[in-house]
Scaffold this active site. Structure first.
Site, PDB file in Angstrom:
ATOM      1  N   CYS A 135       7.474  -8.612   6.327  1.00  0.00           N
ATOM      2  CA  CYS A 135       7.857 -10.000   6.083  1.00  0.00           C
ATOM      3  C   CYS A 135       7.063 -10.612   4.934  1.00  0.00           C
ATOM      4  O   CYS A 135       6.007 -10.105   4.548  1.00  0.00           O
ATOM      5  CB  CYS A 135       7.730 -10.838   7.346  1.00  0.00           C
ATOM      6  SG  CYS A 135       6.088 -11.014   8.035  1.00  0.00           S
ATOM      7  N   CYS A 136       7.622 -11.704   4.394  1.00  0.00           N
ATOM      8  CA  CYS A 136       6.996 -12.438   3.298  1.00  0.00           C
ATOM      9  C   CYS A 136       6.916 -11.543   2.053  1.00  0.00           C
ATOM     10  O   CYS A 136       7.917 -11.031   1.588  1.00  0.00           O
ATOM     11  CB  CYS A 136       5.626 -12.958   3.740  1.00  0.00           C
ATOM     12  SG  CYS A 136       4.913 -14.209   2.651  1.00  0.00           S
ATOM     13  N   ILE A 137       5.730 -11.296   1.511  1.00  0.00           N
ATOM     14  CA  ILE A 137       5.564 -10.493   0.305  1.00  0.00           C
ATOM     15  C   ILE A 137       5.510  -8.996   0.603  1.00  0.00           C
ATOM     16  O   ILE A 137       5.682  -8.168  -0.294  1.00  0.00           O
ATOM     17  CB  ILE A 137       4.297 -10.936  -0.469  1.00  0.00           C
ATOM     18  CG1 ILE A 137       4.203 -10.290  -1.860  1.00  0.00           C
ATOM     19  CG2 ILE A 137       3.042 -10.624   0.350  1.00  0.00           C
ATOM     20  CD1 ILE A 137       5.285 -10.701  -2.820  1.00  0.00           C
ATOM     21  N   THR A 197      12.224  -9.899   6.265  1.00  0.00           N
ATOM     22  CA  THR A 197      12.543 -11.329   6.321  1.00  0.00           C
ATOM     23  C   THR A 197      11.558 -12.064   5.420  1.00  0.00           C
ATOM     24  O   THR A 197      10.448 -11.584   5.172  1.00  0.00           O
ATOM     25  CB  THR A 197      12.500 -11.858   7.767  1.00  0.00           C
ATOM     26  OG1 THR A 197      13.062 -13.179   7.802  1.00  0.00           O
ATOM     27  CG2 THR A 197      11.088 -11.907   8.319  1.00  0.00           C
TER      28      THR A 197
END
Length: 224
Positions: A135-137, A197
């Site tokens: 998730c994220c980066i 995500t």
């Protein structure tokens, strides 16, 4: 039999380690699903330490494993001791620690390297056809290591809600496919067993990020 998931952290704090809300959300959703998780981190020095009040680097030195232990409530294992054969899946929360401590993405972008322990772990999970949730980066790690994979880091058009949209362009330059998704959505690359995500790549309320991470965990467990 209870499923077992490895979680890799990259420090403690959004600007120089793991994003704390994302990391907590991962653990809460895994726990709620009745999944056993074990937290790992590399025993290395952080790229730098950021004062989270001022948003500026300091001269302080900190260790990634020691800092990650704060989030894991002290129950943490050196990443070098992770045995892929003992786990059903892998999750890596985001935070700038992914781009600074687990890789050199923060400095080199698509030309970055991924630290050996993380590269070997991710490639081993992939080779074993075991799913990974990012998730994220952290989806950029997959883009760097798994040719032609599909991931999301949110939207590819920069605006107030999507301040890091340029990351999607770098993913495309690596020859991977970026799928635009909202914060409460996930993308599942069934071929490579990747669930991604955007989390805080979007300027969204924390409860929406928490929900999106939950969707990631749910989709990940469906692949087991």
């Amino acid at each position: 039999m209870t499923k077992k998931v490895a979680v890799i952290l990259s420090g403690c704090g959004v600007y120089d380690g793991s994003e704390i809300h994302e990391s907590s959300a991962v653990m809460v959703h895994l726990s709620r699903a009745g999944v056993q998780y074990v937290v790992f981190a590399p025993n290395i020095e952080q790229m730098h330490v950021v004062d989270h009040v001022k948003g500026q680097p300091t001269e302080e030195k900190r260790n990634v494993l020691t800092e990650s232990a704060r989030i894991a409530r002290g129950n943490i294992t050196d990443l070098k001791d992770l045995k892929v054969s003992e786990y059903d899946a892998l999750v890596i929360p985001g935070g700038f620690g992914v781009a600074k401590n687990l890789s050199s993405w923060a400095v080199k972008g698509k030309d970055c390297s991924v630290i050996k322990a993380v590269e070997e772990t991710m490639k081993a999970f992939h080779a074993s056809r075991k799913p990974m949730g990012l998730c994220c980066i952290s989806p950029v790690l997959a883009a760097r290591l798994i040719p032609g994979c599909e991931v999301t880091v949110g939207c590819d058009t920069e605006c107030e809600k999507w301040p890091y949209a340029g990351t999607a362009g770098a993913i495309k330059e690596l020859g991977c496919k970026h799928i635009n998704k909202e914060v409460n959505e996930v993308h599942v690359d069934t071929k490579n067993k990747l669930v991604t995500t955007c989390a805080f790549m979007s300027d969204s309320p924390v409860h929406e990020v928490f929900h999106g991470v939950g969707e990631m965990v749910t989709a990940l467990l469906r692949l087991l």
